[in-house]
Design an enzyme around this catalytic site. Structure first.
Site, short mmCIF file in Angstrom:
data_model
loop_
_atom_site.label_atom_id
_atom_site.label_comp_id
_atom_site.label_asym_id
_atom_site.label_seq_id
_atom_site.Cartn_x
_atom_site.Cartn_y
_atom_site.Cartn_z
N HIS A 100 0.79 -1.24 -0.21
CA HIS A 100 0.12 -0.12 -0.01
C HIS A 100 1.03 1.22 -0.23
CE1 HIS A 100 -5.08 1.29 0.77
NE2 HIS A 100 -4.48 1.88 -0.16
N ASP A 123 -9.89 -0.49 3.94
CA ASP A 123 -8.55 -0.88 4.15
C ASP A 123 -8.95 -2.04 5.85
OD1 ASP A 123 -6.45 -1.82 5.45
OD2 ASP A 123 -5.84 -0.47 3.99
N HIS A 125 -6.83 -1.18 7.54
CA HIS A 125 -6.15 -0.09 8.28
C HIS A 125 -6.66 0.97 8.19
CE1 HIS A 125 -3.88 -4.11 8.12
NE2 HIS A 125 -3.59 -4.13 9.13
N ASP A 127 -3.39 3.60 8.00
CA ASP A 127 -2.36 3.35 7.22
C ASP A 127 -2.09 4.55 7.19
OD1 ASP A 127 -2.48 1.40 6.37
OD2 ASP A 127 -2.73 1.54 4.21
N HIS A 140 4.13 1.38 4.03
CA HIS A 140 3.11 0.51 4.37
C HIS A 140 1.46 1.25 4.79
CE1 HIS A 140 1.68 -3.37 5.62
NE2 HIS A 140 2.64 -3.07 6.53
N ASP A 227 -7.27 -2.14 -0.28
CA ASP A 227 -6.39 -3.11 0.45
C ASP A 227 -7.48 -4.07 0.47
OD1 ASP A 227 -4.85 -4.31 2.46
OD2 ASP A 227 -3.88 -2.26 2.69
N ASP A 229 -6.54 -6.60 2.11
CA ASP A 229 -6.66 -6.61 3.56
C ASP A 229 -8.18 -6.62 4.45
OD1 ASP A 229 -5.84 -4.63 4.75
OD2 ASP A 229 -4.46 -5.26 4.83
N GLU A 272 -1.96 -4.81 -2.00
CA GLU A 272 -1.06 -5.98 -0.99
C GLU A 272 -2.10 -7.01 -1.10
OE1 GLU A 272 0.29 -4.87 2.00
OE2 GLU A 272 0.93 -3.45 2.13
N1 LIG Z 1 -1.24 -0.93 4.26
C1 LIG Z 1 -1.08 -2.08 5.19
N2 LIG Z 1 -1.58 -3.25 5.31
N3 LIG Z 1 -1.27 -1.76 6.42
C2 LIG Z 1 -1.02 -1.93 7.08
C3 LIG Z 1 0.12 -1.37 8.70
C4 LIG Z 1 -0.37 -1.62 10.04
C5 LIG Z 1 0.55 -1.24 10.85
N4 LIG Z 1 -0.76 0.04 10.97
C6 LIG Z 1 1.56 -1.00 10.84
O1 LIG Z 1 1.27 0.86 10.58
O2 LIG Z 1 2.77 -1.27 10.30
MN LIG Z 2 -3.38 -0.13 3.75
MN LIG Z 3 -3.87 -2.89 4.89
#
Ligand SMILES: NC(=[NH2+])NCCC[C@H](N)C(=O)O
Ligand SMILES: [Mn+2]
Ligand SMILES: [Mn+2]
Length: 300
Positions: A100, A123, A125, A127, A140, A227, A229, A272
């Site tokens: 990402h 997502d 998350h 991010d 990411h 994303d 995920d 991702e």
């Molecule tokens: N694009 C993603 N899958 N991001 C996941 C981030 C996970 C966590 N918040 C980090 O900063 O490491």
């Molecule tokens: Mn993401």
């Molecule tokens: Mn994510």
């Protein structure tokens, strides 16, 4: 939606620690993305992949807590230029990741000619980390923060302007894992977030209606950053940072169909997908099916 779609792949895996997500663009192509879109009547150009080369992974955080910063910056700058070119041709940019971190370049390219870009960030998350708040140092986890102008200057200045997006024009959907710094930022900046709580309460249909209204208010385009995920890991196992309890494949389909009906998306990225972690390319197949729905595919 525009009649011409231009695909660009970004085989980037340096924004996080799991190897294999650099093969995402290939497996999404193998799952038939071009054929799927052509069957819907679009003209599709596949520009191939951004040339990242084989930079050696440092796997260490620098003093700023940003792993592999320089290669991530370089690839994103190339992507930003490519996306600007696609936009100037009048085509719809469809970006395939890669991790990402590439959203920084996608948003730099798509926001370039826009005063007020809306963003749907689908997502698990937020991010929204910076080097200061990130628990991992993985870039990411930082692209949305960089796009609102927060974080290392080499990340925020990609494309030659900053910020790319205003916080009030962003809607995050599907969130169920946020770090402390991200929570603070969401509250401080007034970023709209539909967590799994709101999705369960309101249903995906209502969530998407509301989200569409927010991202189209005073905006001149809407970027979808999806994303994989975000989906429940049962439906999308091939991702590096899975989080249980996400929207299903069906709910996500509905989300894409609603966006297609409203005809508001002007650029999109699907990121991702990691075939090493996947089961029989299921996650790439899901991505392609979702892309089909986003571009108006219907059963009847
Ligand atoms: N694009 C993603 N899958 N991001 C996941 C981030 C996970 C966590 N918040 C980090 O900063 O490491
Ligand atoms: Mn993401
Ligand atoms: Mn994510």
């Amino acid at each position: 939606m525009k009649q011409k779609i231009t695909i660009i792949g970004v085989p980037m895996d340096l924004g996080q620690m799991r190897r294999g997500v650099d093969m995402g663009p290939s497996v999404i192509r193998y799952a038939g993305v071009v054929e799927r879109l052509e069957a819907l009547g679009y003209e599709v150009e596949d520009r191939g992949d951004i040339q990242i080369g084989r930079p050696s992974r440092l796997d260490v955080k620098n003093d700023q807590n940003l792993k592999d910063l320089d290669v991530v910056v370089k690839a994103n700058q190339m992507l930003a230029d490519e996306v600007m070119d696609i936009v100037s041709e009048g085509a719809f940019p469809l970006i395939l990741g890669g991790d990402h971190s590439i959203a920084i370049g996608s948003l730099a390219g798509t926001a370039k000619d826009k005063e007020n870009l809306g963003v749907i960030w689908y997502d698990a998350h937020g991010d929204l980390n910076t080097g200061e708040t990130s628990p991992s140092g993985n870039i990411h986890g930082m692209p949305l923060a960089a796009s609102i102008g927060l974080g290392h200057e080499n990340l925020t200045s990609i494309g030659g302007f900053s910020p790319k997006v205003k916080p009030e024009n962003i809607v995050i959907i599907g969130a169920r894992s946020l770090d402390e710094g991200e929570r603070i930022l969401i509250k401080e900046r007034g970023i709209h977030v539909y967590t799994m709580h709101e999705i369960d309460r309101l249903g995906m249909s209502k969530v998407m209606e509301e989200a569409a209204e927010i991202v189209t208010k005073n905006t001149d385009g809407v970027h979808l950053s999806l994303d994989l995920d975000a989906l429940d890991p049962n439906d999308a196992p091939g991702v590096g940072t899975p989080v249980i309890g996400g929207p299903t494949y069906r709910e996500t389909h509905l989300a894409m169909e609603i966006l297609a009906e409203k005809n508001i998306i002007t650029s999109a990225e699907f990121v991702e997908v990691n075939p090493i972690l996947d089961v029989k390319n299921q996650t790439a197949e899901a991505a392609v099916a979702l892309i089909g729905s986003l571009f108006g595919e219907k059963l009847l």
